[in-house]
Design an enzyme around this catalytic site. Sequence first.
Site, short mmCIF file in Angstrom:
data_model
loop_
_atom_site.label_atom_id
_atom_site.label_comp_id
_atom_site.label_asym_id
_atom_site.label_seq_id
_atom_site.Cartn_x
_atom_site.Cartn_y
_atom_site.Cartn_z
N LYS A 1 0.84 -1.21 0.00
CA LYS A 1 0.00 0.00 0.00
C LYS A 1 0.87 1.25 0.00
CE LYS A 1 -1.89 -1.31 4.01
NZ LYS A 1 -1.50 -2.70 4.29
N ARG B 1 12.78 -5.93 2.26
CA ARG B 1 12.56 -4.50 2.55
C ARG B 1 13.60 -3.92 3.50
NH1 ARG B 1 6.66 -2.78 4.19
NH2 ARG B 1 6.91 -4.45 5.72
N ARG C 1 1.57 -11.28 12.02
CA ARG C 1 0.82 -10.13 11.49
C ARG C 1 -0.21 -10.60 10.45
NH1 ARG C 1 4.46 -5.75 9.24
NH2 ARG C 1 3.00 -4.22 10.03
#
Length: 214
Positions: free
Chosen positions: A15, A124, A171
Amino acid sequence: MQDVIVLFGKPGAGKGTRLSEFLETTDRKYNILSVGNMLRQARADNTELGQKAAQYMDAGALVPDDIINGIVIEGIKASAEPIISDGFPRTVGQAQAMLDAGILPIVIDFQVEDDVVIQRARDRIVCENKKCGETYTTNDFKPPVVEGICDKCGCHLVRRPDDDPEVVANRLEVYRDQTLPVLEVMESYGVKVYTIDNSDSKKAKAQFAELMNG
Ligand code: AMP
């Protein structure tokens, strides 16, 4: 109060990446609400909010609604610009509080498979400067110009503690149990939910721009 656009999807669905790409292409002014960034900043500043949030964040759990709702909803109501919300609402309680406050957003649901999320978390790196927070990859999707250094502010790039594989798995479970049901609540209030397949970055970028500009 202004229009509110909610970016929805699994943690690590991309996102934030779609959002920063879009913001580079537009002159429109938005108020970007990222609860995750807000909490990371609160931790860096060692505020009471940051101290309360830390234990939940490090475990990959959600910070309780009573801590989040007041701050976020007041912020939305006070905004003079359209809001793009990345990461709120993330529970049925948050969605309900938002709708009860008369905020009827547009929702854009970014869909990706779990293994894409797991891979992205592995690849990341983020700017250690919490005021910057720019995201890069260790693969060739978005590497920094100089290895380990942020293009924007020159600070070091680090891994996010919650990108640890075990935390990512937790998560994703939290997303399925607590966040996914938000869509049903939204739809029951007549909120429009758009879907973008975010496993194909190029197509998703174009689709997102079309929705935002349309
Ligand atoms: P993010 O950067 O959006 O993935 O958020 C990082 C962490 O901040 C999450 O794992 C949660 O612990 C916390 N967090 C972010 N948004 C929310 C929210 N709306 N409600 C509760 N906790 C949140």
